[in-house]
Design an enzyme around this catalytic site. Structure first.
Site, PDB file in Angstrom:
ATOM      1  N   GLN A 222     -45.974  39.749 -24.917  1.00 26.01           N
ATOM      2  CA  GLN A 222     -46.358  39.234 -23.599  1.00 26.01           C
ATOM      3  C   GLN A 222     -47.689  39.842 -23.187  1.00 26.01           C
ATOM      4  O   GLN A 222     -47.772  41.035 -22.917  1.00 26.01           O
ATOM      5  CB  GLN A 222     -45.297  39.553 -22.551  1.00 26.01           C
TER       6      GLN A 222
ATOM      7  N   CYS B 289     -42.978  36.772 -17.908  1.00 23.19           N
ATOM      8  CA  CYS B 289     -41.826  37.218 -18.697  1.00 23.19           C
ATOM      9  C   CYS B 289     -40.737  36.158 -18.759  1.00 23.19           C
ATOM     10  O   CYS B 289     -40.027  36.055 -19.766  1.00 23.19           O
ATOM     11  CB  CYS B 289     -41.275  38.536 -18.179  1.00 23.19           C
TER      12      CYS B 289
ATOM     13  N   HIS C 142     -37.754  41.487 -14.541  1.00 27.18           N
ATOM     14  CA  HIS C 142     -38.169  41.182 -15.909  1.00 27.18           C
ATOM     15  C   HIS C 142     -37.130  40.307 -16.589  1.00 27.18           C
ATOM     16  O   HIS C 142     -35.981  40.260 -16.172  1.00 27.18           O
ATOM     17  CB  HIS C 142     -38.362  42.500 -16.679  1.00 27.18           C
TER      18      HIS C 142
ATOM     19  N   ASP D  87     -38.125  41.285 -26.122  1.00 31.19           N
ATOM     20  CA  ASP D  87     -38.825  41.593 -24.884  1.00 31.19           C
ATOM     21  C   ASP D  87     -40.301  41.685 -25.234  1.00 31.19           C
ATOM     22  O   ASP D  87     -40.702  42.558 -26.020  1.00 31.19           O
ATOM     23  CB  ASP D  87     -38.309  42.929 -24.339  1.00 31.19           C
TER      24      ASP D  87
END
Length: 174
Positions: A27, A33, A107, A123
């Protein structure tokens, strides 16, 4: 924080190609996100097999697979179809989307099961995908073992912060 401590000894992820067990996106777009989490969820595991080959998402996956993580991030940053889909989704709903520069403390993390039965935490702010353990073939990401290795571990690591939502991509029950 716990995520930084866990990441510190890990090398930066450099995976790419068709033999990669999961497709992971770094990211680099601030406050994106949710988009990254949805990409991780849709582009991995059984959900990936449901992507219509005639769609922008199918083309994005095709273009991303051979790339290293930095090049994948650049692909997302420069893709008109990603920008349009992100803007369209952000404009829907009841809550105003944050500006790219806004500081937010929420998130989106994806947990997926690979074809090799591994539970992965994906993630885009981490150093790479994290293999959380092996699941039984009949287990899905909401099985007790998967919850212990994934969501419950995540909540414990985050200090029991209960501000979370859980979304599952699954085939229709019809």
């Amino acid at each position: 924080n716990a995520r930084r401590e866990e990441d510190e000894p890990l090398p930066e992820y450099t995976g790419s190609g068709v033999n990669e067990e999961v497709l992971w996106f770094r990211q680099t777009i601030r406050n994106a996100c949710g988009m990254i989490g949805l990409l991780h969820s849709a582009c991995n595991g059984a959900a990936r097999e449901m992507i219509d080959v005639s769609t922008d998402l199918s083309r994005l996956v095709h273009d991303a697979v051979p790339l290293d993580p930095a090049s994948r991030a650049q692909l997302l940053e420069t893709s008109p179809s990603v920008a349009q889909a992100h803007a369209s989704a952000a404009a829907q709903g009841d809550t105003a989307a944050p500006n790219a520069d806004d500081k937010v403390d929420l998130h989106f993390v994806a947990f997926i099961k690979s074809a090799q039965n591994n539970l992965w935490e994906l993630d885009g702010r981490r150093k790479g995908p994290l293999n959380r353990g092996v699941l039984a073939e009949e287990d899905d990401v909401l099985a007790e073992k998967a919850l212990d290795l994934g969501v419950r571990r995540f909540l414990k690591r985050e200090g029991g912060d209960m501000r979370f939502s859980l979304v599952a991509l699954a085939p229709s029950m019809d």
